[in-house]
Write an enzyme that holds these catalytic residues in place. Sequence first.
Site, PDB file in Angstrom:
ATOM      1  N   ASP A  81      22.751 -34.899 -20.357  1.00 49.96           N
ATOM      2  CA  ASP A  81      23.925 -34.818 -19.486  1.00 49.96           C
ATOM      3  C   ASP A  81      23.817 -35.719 -18.267  1.00 49.96           C
ATOM      4  O   ASP A  81      22.742 -36.115 -17.833  1.00 49.96           O
ATOM      5  CB  ASP A  81      24.179 -33.367 -19.052  1.00 49.96           C
ATOM      6  CG  ASP A  81      22.978 -32.751 -18.336  1.00 49.96           C
ATOM      7  OD1 ASP A  81      21.835 -33.027 -18.746  1.00 49.96           O
ATOM      8  OD2 ASP A  81      23.192 -32.002 -17.355  1.00 49.96           O
ATOM      9  N   GLU A 138      21.225 -29.954 -18.357  1.00 50.28           N
ATOM     10  CA  GLU A 138      20.036 -29.779 -17.518  1.00 50.28           C
ATOM     11  C   GLU A 138      20.422 -29.682 -16.054  1.00 50.28           C
ATOM     12  O   GLU A 138      19.772 -28.986 -15.276  1.00 50.28           O
ATOM     13  CB  GLU A 138      19.079 -30.955 -17.725  1.00 50.28           C
ATOM     14  CG  GLU A 138      17.698 -30.751 -17.101  1.00 50.28           C
ATOM     15  CD  GLU A 138      17.633 -31.024 -15.603  1.00 50.28           C
ATOM     16  OE1 GLU A 138      16.862 -30.344 -14.906  1.00 50.28           O
ATOM     17  OE2 GLU A 138      18.363 -31.919 -15.121  1.00 50.28           O
ATOM     18  N   HIS A 361      20.021 -39.237  -8.491  1.00 52.84           N
ATOM     19  CA  HIS A 361      21.197 -38.600  -7.882  1.00 52.84           C
ATOM     20  C   HIS A 361      21.846 -39.501  -6.827  1.00 52.84           C
ATOM     21  O   HIS A 361      22.558 -39.018  -5.948  1.00 52.84           O
ATOM     22  CB  HIS A 361      20.866 -37.229  -7.302  1.00 52.84           C
ATOM     23  CG  HIS A 361      20.498 -36.201  -8.338  1.00 52.84           C
ATOM     24  ND1 HIS A 361      20.875 -34.882  -8.253  1.00 52.84           N
ATOM     25  CD2 HIS A 361      19.806 -36.300  -9.497  1.00 52.84           C
ATOM     26  CE1 HIS A 361      20.413 -34.214  -9.306  1.00 52.84           C
ATOM     27  NE2 HIS A 361      19.755 -35.066 -10.072  1.00 52.84           N
TER      28      HIS A 361
END
Length: 390
Positions: A81, A138, A361
């Site tokens: 994901d 996840e 991120h």
Amino acid sequence: MPIVNRFADLHVDIAAWRRDIHANPELGYDVQRTARLVAEKLTEFGVDELATGIGKTGVVGVIRGRQTRSGRVIGLRADMDALPILEATGLPYASKVPGRMHACGHDGHTAMLLGAAKYLCETRNFNGTAVVIFQPAEEGGYGARAMVDDGMMERFGIQEVYGMHNVPGVPVGEFAIRPGAFLAAGDGFTIDIEGRGGHAAYPHNCVDTTLIGAQMVVALQSIVSRSVPALESAVVSVASFHTSTDATNIIPQTVQIKGTVRTFDAGVQDLIEAQMKRIVEHTANAHDAKAVLTYERGVPITRNSEAETSFAADAAAEVVDERRVNRNALPELGNEDFSFMLNARPGAFIYIGNGDSASVHHPKFDFNDEAIPFGCSYWTRLVERAMPAV
């Protein structure tokens, strides 16, 4: 055994799979396109058994060695994901979906495990069974738990399980691992505050939820500094503060605060939850407001088994040389839901270097394709070393 020569030949293909996944990111359990690509590739490679829909949208492939008399079965896991982030890399293969991107490298994890699966299907130079696991959700969806709860370990007879994640800042061709607690438990909290809204010019007629919420945020920071023992590690972070109105002349009726708690010790985890409840309750009472804390125990500690950690480090060292494997990496307060699989079976989670890239991120993060041969070779060596051909 250094980098497997076959992965030099496959490098372009594996990178192409990775970039295709990168350009078409999917979130959580809604990874149908990625799961379909994985299933198609595994079928093309010739896995002995293919299962889809494990843990909603997970994919599992079973690859049997030339012999299976050892009875050994090990699982290798990758996540599929992406994240709800607007990509800012400007790359030719950048996300085609606004507001979604592979900002954590799961595209690379999936591609590397596919590459290893192709090689293992071609060679089958091991005595046992390798189970390749492609996990959804996840990023906060507990996809690993969903696959475990679906009976994956029992269904495929998995005895040990291994995971891998890229890490920016560590040079390509290096690995990092440690026995015991490697990554923290990750809990989530929500605080809902209700006061009495009204005109901002007349605060004496209101119960000011913004003020109350601000005092709670400050007080929460005292937990780690004044309640947690100094030699323990913990984090309490407020990540969201929402009022029920954006107007500049209204005191909002309600405020909602959200955040995360990270710990390495169950006792510290209990202490922080109890202290948070006291802070929320007493601060609200002091201002004649109502407040409710919802505390969710989330991802458990990622705890590597001693023997399996040593084995994984040895496998990595055979790929890149002992000097490029950090066997006692510092624990980190990030979390990883692979911990649910490690709670079900012994195993180990290892870091692979992503070089000098943006952090995970981050909207400019990109998985480093130069890491592919190292990751694929590690997976391959893990299998062949665990289950040597007779």
